[in-house]
Design an enzyme around this catalytic site. Structure first.
Site, short mmCIF file in Angstrom:
data_model
loop_
_atom_site.label_atom_id
_atom_site.label_comp_id
_atom_site.label_asym_id
_atom_site.label_seq_id
_atom_site.Cartn_x
_atom_site.Cartn_y
_atom_site.Cartn_z
N GLU A 198 -44.48 -77.31 -39.83
CA GLU A 198 -43.70 -77.45 -41.07
C GLU A 198 -44.22 -76.51 -42.16
O GLU A 198 -43.44 -75.96 -42.92
CB GLU A 198 -43.73 -78.90 -41.56
N GLY A 227 -40.43 -83.73 -37.98
CA GLY A 227 -40.79 -83.07 -39.23
C GLY A 227 -39.59 -82.32 -39.76
O GLY A 227 -38.69 -81.94 -39.00
N GLN A 249 -35.30 -75.97 -44.54
CA GLN A 249 -34.35 -76.35 -43.49
C GLN A 249 -33.14 -77.09 -44.04
O GLN A 249 -32.15 -77.28 -43.33
CB GLN A 249 -35.04 -77.22 -42.43
N HIS A 259 -42.76 -73.15 -42.13
CA HIS A 259 -41.43 -73.04 -42.76
C HIS A 259 -41.56 -72.67 -44.24
O HIS A 259 -40.72 -71.94 -44.77
CB HIS A 259 -40.66 -74.36 -42.64
N CYS A 288 -37.64 -77.20 -32.81
CA CYS A 288 -37.38 -77.14 -34.25
C CYS A 288 -35.90 -77.42 -34.49
O CYS A 288 -35.06 -76.89 -33.76
CB CYS A 288 -37.73 -75.73 -34.76
N LEU A 289 -35.61 -78.23 -35.48
CA LEU A 289 -34.21 -78.56 -35.76
C LEU A 289 -33.42 -77.32 -36.19
O LEU A 289 -32.20 -77.29 -36.06
CB LEU A 289 -34.12 -79.66 -36.83
#
Ligand code: NI
Length: 185
Positions: free
Chosen positions: A141, A45, A50, A144, A98-99
């Protein structure tokens, strides 16, 4: 086009993202870039904050879960101006990553079921129920877009334990296989 990923410490990750114009804007190019960026970084995701944009848009693809969770529902799509209207069911514990928080993975408790309203990349409105890992990715997501990251769900003690790791991420010391944007020291 692969975009750099904004990591923990970047102000955009703490903003309340704003709604976008679904009808008069073609979101396909940005959505395509977001999928490309997500796949390149090995994520399931990716939310617009991001990649530095404070807009209500995220993409998900649950396919990579299939290897470890053969029964997972495969769902790939973009969620534009999403609204989670209801969450219910069991408390479900799952290790999240999480990236924007590279190299961290922590158990997070969330409800097992959600109801969500959103527009897809073609501007079609949907309202739909999700459960299992797809619901989990959507909840992550969606956070975020609300200016939240998964560590916000952890206990105070756990956050203290992670303080050093979080500081390393914010100062660019955390190693990643993808390009990142992080605050200056
Ligand atoms: Ni994330």
């Amino acid at each position: 086009m692969i975009l750099p990923i904004y990591v923990y410490g970047e102000p955009v990750l703490r903003k309340l993202a704003h709604e976008v114009d679904v009808e008069n804007t073609d979101w396909k190019p940005l959505v395509a870039d977001m999928f490309e960026t997500m796949y390149h970084a090995g994520g399931v995701g990716l939310a617009a904050p991001q990649i530095g944009k404070d807009i209500r848009l995220f993409v998900i693809d649950s396919e990579p879960f299939k290897e470890s969770f053969p029964d997972v529902r495969i769902f790939k799509g973009a969620f534009i101006n999403p609204v989670i209207t209801e969450e219910w069911g069991e408390d479900f514990v799952f290790g999240e990553g999480c990236l924007s928080l590279p190299n961290l993975n922590e158990d997070v408790v969330r409800k097992s079921n959600i109801h969500i309203e959103y527009y897809d990349v073609d501007g079609q409105f949907h309202e739909e129920d999700f459960d299992g890992l797809v619901a989990r990715v959507i909840q992550h997501e969606y956070d975020h877009l609300e200016g939240k990251v998964f560590v916000d769900h952890l206990s105070g003690i756990k956050k203290m334990v992670l303080k050093r790791a979080l500081n390393d991420i914010a100062t660019g010391k955390s190693r990643t296989s993808y390009k990142t944007v992080h605050p200056k020291k």
